[in-house]
Design an enzyme around this catalytic site. Structure first.
Site: not given
Ligand code: OAD
Length: 252
Positions: A105-106, A121, A129, A150, A189, A215
Protein backbone atom coordinates in the site's frame (compact mmCIF):
# COMPACT_ATOMS: atom_id res chain seq x y z
CA UNK A 1 29.26 -9.98 -4.34
CA UNK A 2 28.76 -12.98 -6.66
CA UNK A 3 26.85 -12.19 -9.84
CA UNK A 4 23.29 -13.49 -10.03
CA UNK A 5 23.23 -16.44 -12.42
CA UNK A 6 19.92 -17.50 -13.99
CA UNK A 7 19.32 -21.03 -15.26
CA UNK A 8 18.99 -21.47 -19.02
CA UNK A 9 15.37 -22.58 -18.53
CA UNK A 10 14.54 -19.38 -16.69
CA UNK A 11 16.34 -17.27 -19.31
CA UNK A 12 14.38 -18.99 -22.08
CA UNK A 13 11.06 -18.29 -20.36
CA UNK A 14 11.96 -14.65 -19.70
CA UNK A 15 13.14 -14.06 -23.26
CA UNK A 16 10.08 -15.78 -24.72
CA UNK A 17 6.83 -14.15 -25.79
CA UNK A 18 3.85 -13.47 -23.57
CA UNK A 19 3.18 -11.23 -20.61
CA UNK A 20 5.38 -11.20 -17.55
CA UNK A 21 3.40 -10.54 -14.37
CA UNK A 22 4.90 -9.65 -10.99
CA UNK A 23 3.09 -10.34 -7.72
CA UNK A 24 4.80 -8.36 -4.99
CA UNK A 25 4.66 -8.10 -1.22
CA UNK A 26 6.25 -6.19 1.63
CA UNK A 27 9.71 -7.73 1.05
CA UNK A 28 10.05 -5.74 -2.17
CA UNK A 29 10.00 -2.54 -0.09
CA UNK A 30 12.30 -3.91 2.65
CA UNK A 31 15.39 -2.55 0.87
CA UNK A 32 13.72 0.87 0.88
CA UNK A 33 13.75 0.64 4.68
CA UNK A 34 10.09 -0.24 5.19
CA UNK A 35 9.35 -3.10 7.59
CA UNK A 36 7.64 -6.29 6.44
CA UNK A 37 4.70 -7.70 8.45
CA UNK A 38 5.79 -11.14 9.62
CA UNK A 39 9.02 -12.42 11.10
CA UNK A 40 11.59 -10.72 13.32
CA UNK A 41 11.18 -6.93 13.32
CA UNK A 42 7.96 -7.23 11.30
CA UNK A 43 5.07 -4.83 11.89
CA UNK A 44 2.84 -7.56 13.28
CA UNK A 45 5.50 -8.48 15.84
CA UNK A 46 5.38 -5.04 17.47
CA UNK A 47 1.70 -4.30 16.83
CA UNK A 48 -1.43 -6.39 17.18
CA UNK A 49 -3.22 -6.34 13.80
CA UNK A 50 -6.57 -6.85 15.55
CA UNK A 51 -6.07 -3.52 17.39
CA UNK A 52 -4.91 -1.63 14.31
CA UNK A 53 -6.06 -3.14 11.04
CA UNK A 54 -9.69 -4.19 11.43
CA UNK A 55 -12.97 -2.30 10.98
CA UNK A 56 -13.75 -3.09 14.64
CA UNK A 57 -10.52 -1.42 15.79
CA UNK A 58 -11.37 1.69 13.76
CA UNK A 59 -14.89 1.83 15.19
CA UNK A 60 -13.47 1.46 18.72
CA UNK A 61 -10.51 3.84 18.52
CA UNK A 62 -10.11 5.75 15.24
CA UNK A 63 -7.34 7.92 16.69
CA UNK A 64 -5.17 4.91 17.57
CA UNK A 65 -5.69 3.38 14.14
CA UNK A 66 -4.96 6.71 12.44
CA UNK A 67 -1.74 7.19 14.46
CA UNK A 68 -0.54 3.85 13.05
CA UNK A 69 -1.49 4.77 9.48
CA UNK A 70 -0.12 8.32 9.75
CA UNK A 71 3.19 6.80 10.86
CA UNK A 72 3.11 4.37 7.93
CA UNK A 73 2.35 7.23 5.50
CA UNK A 74 5.28 9.23 6.92
CA UNK A 75 7.62 6.20 6.65
CA UNK A 76 6.54 5.50 3.07
CA UNK A 77 6.88 9.18 2.11
CA UNK A 78 10.42 9.22 3.52
CA UNK A 79 11.37 6.02 1.66
CA UNK A 80 12.57 5.91 -1.94
CA UNK A 81 11.89 3.20 -4.51
CA UNK A 82 14.75 0.68 -4.67
CA UNK A 83 16.41 -1.28 -7.48
CA UNK A 84 13.62 -3.89 -7.38
CA UNK A 85 10.84 -1.33 -7.92
CA UNK A 86 12.89 0.37 -10.64
CA UNK A 87 13.58 -2.94 -12.41
CA UNK A 88 9.86 -3.73 -12.60
CA UNK A 89 9.16 -0.21 -13.89
CA UNK A 90 11.83 -0.67 -16.59
CA UNK A 91 10.33 -4.03 -17.50
CA UNK A 92 6.91 -2.42 -17.89
CA UNK A 93 8.51 0.15 -20.20
CA UNK A 94 10.23 -2.51 -22.32
CA UNK A 95 7.30 -4.91 -22.43
CA UNK A 96 4.05 -2.97 -22.04
CA UNK A 97 1.98 -6.13 -21.49
CA UNK A 98 3.79 -6.55 -18.13
CA UNK A 99 1.44 -6.22 -15.16
CA UNK A 100 2.33 -5.56 -11.54
CA UNK A 101 -0.03 -6.92 -8.92
CA UNK A 102 0.92 -5.78 -5.43
CA UNK A 103 -0.18 -6.37 -1.88
CA UNK A 104 1.73 -3.24 -0.89
CA UNK A 105 0.00 0.00 0.00
CA UNK A 106 3.12 2.20 0.07
CA UNK A 107 2.97 3.57 -3.52
CA UNK A 108 6.65 2.79 -4.25
CA UNK A 109 5.94 0.91 -7.51
CA UNK A 110 4.11 3.98 -8.79
CA UNK A 111 6.88 6.32 -7.63
CA UNK A 112 9.42 4.12 -9.46
CA UNK A 113 7.51 4.85 -12.67
CA UNK A 114 5.05 2.00 -13.11
CA UNK A 115 1.93 3.75 -14.36
CA UNK A 116 -0.78 1.24 -13.59
CA UNK A 117 -0.46 -1.09 -10.62
CA UNK A 118 -3.16 -3.53 -9.49
CA UNK A 119 -3.28 -2.75 -5.77
CA UNK A 120 -4.94 -5.70 -4.08
CA UNK A 121 -4.85 -4.15 -0.60
CA UNK A 122 -5.54 -0.53 -1.51
CA UNK A 123 -3.33 2.50 -0.92
CA UNK A 124 -2.06 4.54 2.02
CA UNK A 125 -2.49 7.58 -0.22
CA UNK A 126 -6.22 7.25 -0.69
CA UNK A 127 -8.84 8.09 1.93
CA UNK A 128 -12.47 6.96 2.06
CA UNK A 129 -15.40 8.66 3.78
CA UNK A 130 -17.02 6.15 6.12
CA UNK A 131 -20.47 7.74 5.55
CA UNK A 132 -20.47 8.47 1.81
CA UNK A 133 -18.08 5.71 0.72
CA UNK A 134 -16.32 7.87 -1.86
CA UNK A 135 -12.55 7.77 -2.15
CA UNK A 136 -10.05 10.51 -2.88
CA UNK A 137 -6.29 10.73 -3.30
CA UNK A 138 -4.63 12.57 -0.43
CA UNK A 139 -0.85 13.00 -0.53
CA UNK A 140 -0.56 15.42 2.38
CA UNK A 141 2.48 14.97 4.66
CA UNK A 142 0.41 15.76 7.70
CA UNK A 143 -3.24 14.87 8.15
CA UNK A 144 -3.54 16.69 11.51
CA UNK A 145 -5.75 16.91 13.36
CA UNK A 146 -6.17 13.16 13.59
CA UNK A 147 -8.49 11.45 12.91
CA UNK A 148 -9.14 13.30 9.62
CA UNK A 149 -12.73 14.10 8.68
CA UNK A 150 -14.63 14.44 5.44
CA UNK A 151 -16.32 17.71 4.42
CA UNK A 152 -19.59 16.01 5.45
CA UNK A 153 -18.27 15.68 9.01
CA UNK A 154 -17.88 11.87 9.01
CA UNK A 155 -14.56 10.17 9.64
CA UNK A 156 -12.17 9.46 6.79
CA UNK A 157 -10.40 6.09 6.85
CA UNK A 158 -7.38 4.84 4.93
CA UNK A 159 -8.56 3.14 1.72
CA UNK A 160 -6.70 -0.06 2.56
CA UNK A 161 -8.06 -3.56 3.04
CA UNK A 162 -8.27 -4.54 6.69
CA UNK A 163 -8.49 -8.03 8.16
CA UNK A 164 -11.99 -9.35 7.72
CA UNK A 165 -12.70 -7.10 4.71
CA UNK A 166 -13.15 -8.16 1.11
CA UNK A 167 -10.81 -7.01 -1.64
CA UNK A 168 -12.19 -4.73 -4.36
CA UNK A 169 -13.85 -7.29 -6.67
CA UNK A 170 -12.81 -5.39 -9.82
CA UNK A 171 -9.14 -5.31 -8.80
CA UNK A 172 -9.21 -8.98 -7.79
CA UNK A 173 -10.83 -9.97 -11.09
CA UNK A 174 -8.22 -7.97 -13.02
CA UNK A 175 -5.44 -9.67 -11.03
CA UNK A 176 -6.89 -13.10 -11.84
CA UNK A 177 -7.14 -12.20 -15.52
CA UNK A 178 -3.54 -10.92 -15.52
CA UNK A 179 -2.02 -14.02 -13.91
CA UNK A 180 -4.08 -16.32 -16.16
CA UNK A 181 -2.49 -14.66 -19.19
CA UNK A 182 1.03 -14.63 -17.72
CA UNK A 183 3.82 -16.51 -19.47
CA UNK A 184 6.00 -15.90 -16.41
CA UNK A 185 4.86 -14.95 -12.91
CA UNK A 186 7.49 -13.37 -10.65
CA UNK A 187 6.41 -13.69 -7.02
CA UNK A 188 8.64 -11.36 -5.03
CA UNK A 189 8.83 -10.41 -1.36
CA UNK A 190 5.71 -12.11 -0.07
CA UNK A 191 5.28 -14.83 2.54
CA UNK A 192 2.34 -16.15 0.43
CA UNK A 193 0.26 -16.57 3.57
CA UNK A 194 -2.50 -14.01 3.04
CA UNK A 195 -5.49 -14.91 0.91
CA UNK A 196 -6.77 -14.35 -1.70
CA UNK A 197 -3.41 -13.00 -2.98
CA UNK A 198 -1.75 -16.29 -2.02
CA UNK A 199 -3.98 -18.17 -4.48
CA UNK A 200 -2.72 -16.23 -7.51
CA UNK A 201 0.47 -18.26 -8.17
CA UNK A 202 -1.57 -21.47 -8.37
CA UNK A 203 -4.08 -19.81 -10.71
CA UNK A 204 -1.13 -18.74 -12.90
CA UNK A 205 0.48 -22.18 -12.85
CA UNK A 206 -2.76 -23.94 -13.77
CA UNK A 207 -3.08 -21.57 -16.72
CA UNK A 208 0.45 -22.50 -17.86
CA UNK A 209 2.69 -19.79 -16.36
CA UNK A 210 6.26 -20.43 -15.29
CA UNK A 211 6.31 -19.36 -11.62
CA UNK A 212 9.48 -17.85 -10.14
CA UNK A 213 9.83 -16.99 -6.47
CA UNK A 214 12.21 -14.20 -5.36
CA UNK A 215 12.66 -14.31 -1.61
CA UNK A 216 15.70 -14.74 0.67
CA UNK A 217 13.63 -17.07 2.89
CA UNK A 218 11.53 -20.17 2.21
CA UNK A 219 7.79 -19.50 2.02
CA UNK A 220 4.48 -21.31 1.66
CA UNK A 221 4.95 -21.07 -2.13
CA UNK A 222 8.55 -22.29 -2.42
CA UNK A 223 7.81 -25.99 -2.99
CA UNK A 224 5.33 -25.20 -5.77
CA UNK A 225 7.41 -22.64 -7.65
CA UNK A 226 9.13 -23.68 -10.89
CA UNK A 227 12.27 -21.78 -9.84
CA UNK A 228 13.32 -20.12 -6.62
CA UNK A 229 15.87 -17.31 -6.34
CA UNK A 230 16.95 -17.01 -2.69
CA UNK A 231 17.93 -13.38 -3.07
CA UNK A 232 16.70 -9.94 -2.07
CA UNK A 233 14.37 -8.42 -4.65
CA UNK A 234 16.75 -5.51 -5.24
CA UNK A 235 19.39 -7.94 -6.49
CA UNK A 236 17.25 -10.47 -8.35
CA UNK A 237 14.64 -8.30 -10.08
CA UNK A 238 17.13 -6.19 -12.11
CA UNK A 239 18.73 -9.39 -13.45
CA UNK A 240 15.35 -10.93 -14.25
CA UNK A 241 14.10 -7.74 -15.91
CA UNK A 242 17.27 -7.42 -17.99
CA UNK A 243 16.90 -11.05 -19.14
CA UNK A 244 13.34 -10.17 -20.18
CA UNK A 245 14.56 -7.32 -22.37
CA UNK A 246 14.54 -4.28 -20.07
CA UNK A 247 17.38 -1.81 -20.55
CA UNK A 248 18.75 -1.90 -17.07
CA UNK A 249 21.95 -1.39 -15.15
CA UNK A 250 22.70 -4.32 -12.89
CA UNK A 251 23.81 -3.03 -9.44
CA UNK A 252 27.24 -4.39 -8.49
P1 OAD B 1 5.08 -10.59 4.93
O1 OAD B 1 5.67 -9.75 5.99
O2 OAD B 1 4.12 -11.65 5.33
O3 OAD B 1 6.25 -11.30 4.11
C1 OAD B 1 7.34 -10.57 3.63
C2 OAD B 1 8.23 -11.51 2.85
O4 OAD B 1 9.28 -10.75 2.27
C3 OAD B 1 8.89 -12.61 3.68
O5 OAD B 1 8.68 -13.87 3.07
C4 OAD B 1 10.37 -12.22 3.68
O6 OAD B 1 11.24 -13.37 3.67
C5 OAD B 1 10.47 -11.49 2.37
N1 OAD B 1 11.58 -10.53 2.25
C6 OAD B 1 12.20 -9.82 3.23
N2 OAD B 1 13.15 -9.04 2.69
C7 OAD B 1 13.12 -9.24 1.35
C8 OAD B 1 13.84 -8.71 0.25
N3 OAD B 1 14.80 -7.79 0.41
N4 OAD B 1 13.53 -9.16 -0.99
C9 OAD B 1 12.58 -10.09 -1.18
N5 OAD B 1 11.86 -10.62 -0.18
C10 OAD B 1 12.13 -10.20 1.07
O7 OAD B 1 4.46 -9.58 3.85
P2 OAD B 1 3.36 -9.88 2.74
O8 OAD B 1 3.49 -11.25 2.19
O9 OAD B 1 3.40 -8.73 1.79
O10 OAD B 1 -2.12 -7.18 4.42
O11 OAD B 1 2.05 -9.77 3.60
C11 OAD B 1 0.82 -9.91 2.97
C12 OAD B 1 -0.20 -9.06 3.66
O12 OAD B 1 -0.21 -9.34 5.07
C13 OAD B 1 0.07 -7.57 3.60
O13 OAD B 1 -0.35 -6.96 2.39
C14 OAD B 1 -0.73 -7.06 4.77
C15 OAD B 1 -0.32 -8.07 5.81
O14 OAD B 1 -1.20 -8.28 6.85
C16 OAD B 1 -3.00 -6.30 4.85
O15 OAD B 1 -2.71 -5.34 5.55
C17 OAD B 1 -4.40 -6.58 4.35
Amino acid sequence: MDPVVLSSTLRRHLAGPGPIVALTGAGVSAESGLPTFRGPGGLWEGHDPVQLATPEAFARDPLLVWRFYAWRRASAAAAAPNAGHRALAALTGARPETRIVTQNVDGLHERAGTPSVLRLHGSLWRLRCVAEGDEREDLRDDLAPLPPRCRCGALLRPAVVWFGEALDPGVLAAAHAAVRQAAVLLVAGTSSLVWPAAALPEVAREAGAFVVEVNPEPTALSDDADEVLRLPAGRALPVLAAAAGAAIEIPA
